[in-house]
Write a protein that holds these residues in place. Structure first.
Motif, PDB file in Angstrom:
ATOM      1  N   PHE A  55       0.828  -1.196   0.000  1.00  0.00           N
ATOM      2  CA  PHE A  55       0.000   0.000   0.000  1.00  0.00           C
ATOM      3  C   PHE A  55       0.866   1.251   0.000  1.00  0.00           C
ATOM      4  O   PHE A  55       1.877   1.326   0.705  1.00  0.00           O
ATOM      5  N   VAL A  56       0.455   2.244  -0.773  1.00  0.00           N
ATOM      6  CA  VAL A  56       1.127   3.536  -0.810  1.00  0.00           C
ATOM      7  C   VAL A  56       0.208   4.641  -0.289  1.00  0.00           C
ATOM      8  O   VAL A  56       0.554   5.368   0.636  1.00  0.00           O
ATOM      9  N   ALA A  57      -0.971   4.757  -0.893  1.00  0.00           N
ATOM     10  CA  ALA A  57      -1.898   5.827  -0.519  1.00  0.00           C
ATOM     11  C   ALA A  57      -3.297   5.484  -1.012  1.00  0.00           C
ATOM     12  O   ALA A  57      -3.453   4.688  -1.942  1.00  0.00           O
ATOM     13  N   SER A  58      -4.297   6.095  -0.385  1.00  0.00           N
ATOM     14  CA  SER A  58      -5.675   5.885  -0.820  1.00  0.00           C
ATOM     15  C   SER A  58      -6.498   7.136  -0.565  1.00  0.00           C
ATOM     16  O   SER A  58      -6.121   8.005   0.225  1.00  0.00           O
ATOM     17  N   ILE A  59      -7.636   7.185  -1.265  1.00  0.00           N
ATOM     18  CA  ILE A  59      -8.580   8.284  -1.092  1.00  0.00           C
ATOM     19  C   ILE A  59      -9.982   7.709  -1.165  1.00  0.00           C
ATOM     20  O   ILE A  59     -10.290   6.918  -2.057  1.00  0.00           O
ATOM     21  N   SER A  60     -10.837   8.090  -0.237  1.00  0.00           N
ATOM     22  CA  SER A  60     -12.175   7.512  -0.145  1.00  0.00           C
ATOM     23  C   SER A  60     -13.061   8.000  -1.287  1.00  0.00           C
ATOM     24  O   SER A  60     -12.764   8.982  -1.962  1.00  0.00           O
ATOM     25  N   TRP A  61     -14.215   7.322  -1.464  1.00  0.00           N
ATOM     26  CA  TRP A  61     -15.110   7.706  -2.550  1.00  0.00           C
ATOM     27  C   TRP A  61     -15.914   8.942  -2.203  1.00  0.00           C
ATOM     28  O   TRP A  61     -16.352   9.680  -3.086  1.00  0.00           O
ATOM     29  N   VAL A  62     -16.132   9.201  -0.912  1.00  0.00           N
ATOM     30  CA  VAL A  62     -16.860  10.387  -0.491  1.00  0.00           C
ATOM     31  C   VAL A  62     -16.071  11.066   0.611  1.00  0.00           C
ATOM     32  O   VAL A  62     -15.456  10.403   1.439  1.00  0.00           O
ATOM     33  N   GLY A  63     -16.036  12.379   0.580  1.00  0.00           N
ATOM     34  CA  GLY A  63     -15.338  13.110   1.628  1.00  0.00           C
ATOM     35  C   GLY A  63     -13.868  13.325   1.369  1.00  0.00           C
ATOM     36  O   GLY A  63     -13.228  14.153   2.025  1.00  0.00           O
ATOM     37  N   GLY A  64     -13.303  12.566   0.430  1.00  0.00           N
ATOM     38  CA  GLY A  64     -11.903  12.760   0.076  1.00  0.00           C
ATOM     39  C   GLY A  64     -10.929  12.448   1.188  1.00  0.00           C
ATOM     40  O   GLY A  64      -9.823  13.008   1.244  1.00  0.00           O
ATOM     41  N   LYS A  65     -11.286  11.505   2.054  1.00  0.00           N
ATOM     42  CA  LYS A  65     -10.376  11.126   3.142  1.00  0.00           C
ATOM     43  C   LYS A  65      -9.173  10.399   2.571  1.00  0.00           C
ATOM     44  O   LYS A  65      -9.313   9.469   1.792  1.00  0.00           O
ATOM     45  N   THR A  66      -7.974  10.836   2.948  1.00  0.00           N
ATOM     46  CA  THR A  66      -6.755  10.235   2.434  1.00  0.00           C
ATOM     47  C   THR A  66      -6.015   9.466   3.523  1.00  0.00           C
ATOM     48  O   THR A  66      -6.155   9.746   4.709  1.00  0.00           O
ATOM     49  N   SER A  67      -5.221   8.508   3.052  1.00  0.00           N
ATOM     50  CA  SER A  67      -4.429   7.697   3.953  1.00  0.00           C
ATOM     51  C   SER A  67      -3.112   7.384   3.257  1.00  0.00           C
ATOM     52  O   SER A  67      -3.091   7.213   2.028  1.00  0.00           O
ATOM     53  N   TYR A  68      -2.024   7.304   4.024  1.00  0.00           N
ATOM     54  CA  TYR A  68      -0.702   7.084   3.451  1.00  0.00           C
ATOM     55  C   TYR A  68       0.078   6.043   4.243  1.00  0.00           C
ATOM     56  O   TYR A  68      -0.066   5.934   5.463  1.00  0.00           O
ATOM     57  N   ALA A  69       0.933   5.337   3.541  1.00  0.00           N
ATOM     58  CA  ALA A  69       1.906   4.491   4.209  1.00  0.00           C
ATOM     59  C   ALA A  69       2.911   5.392   4.920  1.00  0.00           C
ATOM     60  O   ALA A  69       3.223   6.495   4.447  1.00  0.00           O
ATOM     61  N   ASP A  70       3.431   4.911   6.027  1.00  0.00           N
ATOM     62  CA  ASP A  70       4.393   5.721   6.789  1.00  0.00           C
ATOM     63  C   ASP A  70       5.615   6.085   5.950  1.00  0.00           C
ATOM     64  O   ASP A  70       6.189   7.164   6.108  1.00  0.00           O
ATOM     65  N   SER A  71       5.981   5.193   5.050  1.00  0.00           N
ATOM     66  CA  SER A  71       7.202   5.399   4.267  1.00  0.00           C
ATOM     67  C   SER A  71       7.096   6.552   3.272  1.00  0.00           C
ATOM     68  O   SER A  71       8.118   7.038   2.783  1.00  0.00           O
ATOM     69  N   VAL A  72       5.873   6.988   2.963  1.00  0.00           N
ATOM     70  CA  VAL A  72       5.703   8.054   1.970  1.00  0.00           C
ATOM     71  C   VAL A  72       5.038   9.297   2.555  1.00  0.00           C
ATOM     72  O   VAL A  72       4.940  10.323   1.869  1.00  0.00           O
ATOM     73  N   LYS A  73       4.608   9.198   3.797  1.00  0.00           N
ATOM     74  CA  LYS A  73       3.900  10.324   4.422  1.00  0.00           C
ATOM     75  C   LYS A  73       4.785  11.566   4.417  1.00  0.00           C
ATOM     76  O   LYS A  73       5.964  11.515   4.771  1.00  0.00           O
ATOM     77  N   GLY A  74       4.182  12.681   3.999  1.00  0.00           N
ATOM     78  CA  GLY A  74       4.935  13.929   3.934  1.00  0.00           C
ATOM     79  C   GLY A  74       5.660  14.150   2.622  1.00  0.00           C
ATOM     80  O   GLY A  74       6.128  15.263   2.349  1.00  0.00           O
ATOM     81  N   ARG A  75       5.776  13.112   1.787  1.00  0.00           N
ATOM     82  CA  ARG A  75       6.447  13.227   0.511  1.00  0.00           C
ATOM     83  C   ARG A  75       5.493  13.040  -0.667  1.00  0.00           C
ATOM     84  O   ARG A  75       5.665  13.646  -1.722  1.00  0.00           O
ATOM     85  N   PHE A  76       4.500  12.158  -0.505  1.00  0.00           N
ATOM     86  CA  PHE A  76       3.545  11.835  -1.570  1.00  0.00           C
ATOM     87  C   PHE A  76       2.192  12.440  -1.239  1.00  0.00           C
ATOM     88  O   PHE A  76       1.801  12.518  -0.078  1.00  0.00           O
ATOM     89  N   THR A  77       1.467  12.832  -2.281  1.00  0.00           N
ATOM     90  CA  THR A  77       0.110  13.343  -2.120  1.00  0.00           C
ATOM     91  C   THR A  77      -0.807  12.696  -3.142  1.00  0.00           C
ATOM     92  O   THR A  77      -0.538  12.747  -4.351  1.00  0.00           O
ATOM     93  N   ILE A  78      -1.882  12.088  -2.644  1.00  0.00           N
ATOM     94  CA  ILE A  78      -2.886  11.490  -3.522  1.00  0.00           C
ATOM     95  C   ILE A  78      -4.033  12.484  -3.694  1.00  0.00           C
ATOM     96  O   ILE A  78      -4.405  13.196  -2.762  1.00  0.00           O
ATOM     97  N   SER A  79      -4.564  12.539  -4.903  1.00  0.00           N
ATOM     98  CA  SER A  79      -5.709  13.407  -5.165  1.00  0.00           C
ATOM     99  C   SER A  79      -6.515  12.824  -6.319  1.00  0.00           C
ATOM    100  O   SER A  79      -6.040  11.928  -7.022  1.00  0.00           O
ATOM    101  N   ARG A  80      -7.720  13.332  -6.486  1.00  0.00           N
ATOM    102  CA  ARG A  80      -8.577  12.850  -7.564  1.00  0.00           C
ATOM    103  C   ARG A  80      -9.343  14.008  -8.173  1.00  0.00           C
ATOM    104  O   ARG A  80      -9.659  14.983  -7.490  1.00  0.00           O
ATOM    105  N   ASP A  81      -9.630  13.891  -9.453  1.00  0.00           N
ATOM    106  CA  ASP A  81     -10.461  14.861 -10.168  1.00  0.00           C
ATOM    107  C   ASP A  81     -11.617  14.063 -10.766  1.00  0.00           C
ATOM    108  O   ASP A  81     -11.463  13.422 -11.812  1.00  0.00           O
ATOM    109  N   ASN A  82     -12.751  14.078 -10.089  1.00  0.00           N
ATOM    110  CA  ASN A  82     -13.880  13.268 -10.538  1.00  0.00           C
ATOM    111  C   ASN A  82     -14.434  13.745 -11.888  1.00  0.00           C
ATOM    112  O   ASN A  82     -14.978  12.950 -12.648  1.00  0.00           O
ATOM    113  N   ALA A  83     -14.281  15.020 -12.174  1.00  0.00           N
ATOM    114  CA  ALA A  83     -14.757  15.540 -13.465  1.00  0.00           C
ATOM    115  C   ALA A  83     -13.935  14.980 -14.627  1.00  0.00           C
ATOM    116  O   ALA A  83     -14.430  14.844 -15.747  1.00  0.00           O
TER     117      ALA A  83
END
Length: 124
Positions: A47-75
């Protein structure tokens, strides 16, 4: 059925950055939690990172926290992973995955659809 296609991988020096994209098609993208996973040679997919289907809640592996950013553009039906301060240990094939109405689990077994992956290589 959801089709996922990753892009944006490549070769970069340590300390550099890359932005991965995952284009989705086939079903309503906004109904899916999305995740990024990676697999290095001889290792398990992790696992690296995830983002929920509603609310945009994100989660990261400790090894990438602070360096990686997950985002989504539903449009645009697109998932992103901005990767900064890359390290040689980030070298792996990176996969995006989709989980219908998911909350953004770190467990790969929760995800229903997977892309083919994109190679990221970080040189020291």
């Amino acid at each position: 059925q959801v089709q996922l296609v990753e892009s944006g991988g490549g070769l970069v020096q340590a300390g550099g950055f890359l932005r991965l994209s995952c284009a989705a098609s086939g079903r309503t993208f906004s109904n899916y939690a999305m995740g990024w996973f990676r697999q290095a040679p001889g290792k398990e997919r992790e696992f690296v990172a995830s983002i929920s289907w509603v609310g945009g809640k994100t989660s990261y592996a400790d090894s990438v926290k602070g360096r990686f950013t997950i985002s989504r553009d539903n449009a645009k039906n697109t998932l992103y992973l901005q990767m900064n301060s890359l390290k040689p240990e980030d070298t792996a094939v990176y996969y995006c995955a989709a989980d219908l109405f998911g909350l953004g689990s770190s467990g790969k077994e929760e995800y229903d659809y997977w892309g083919q992956g994109t190679q990221v290589t970080v040189s020291s």
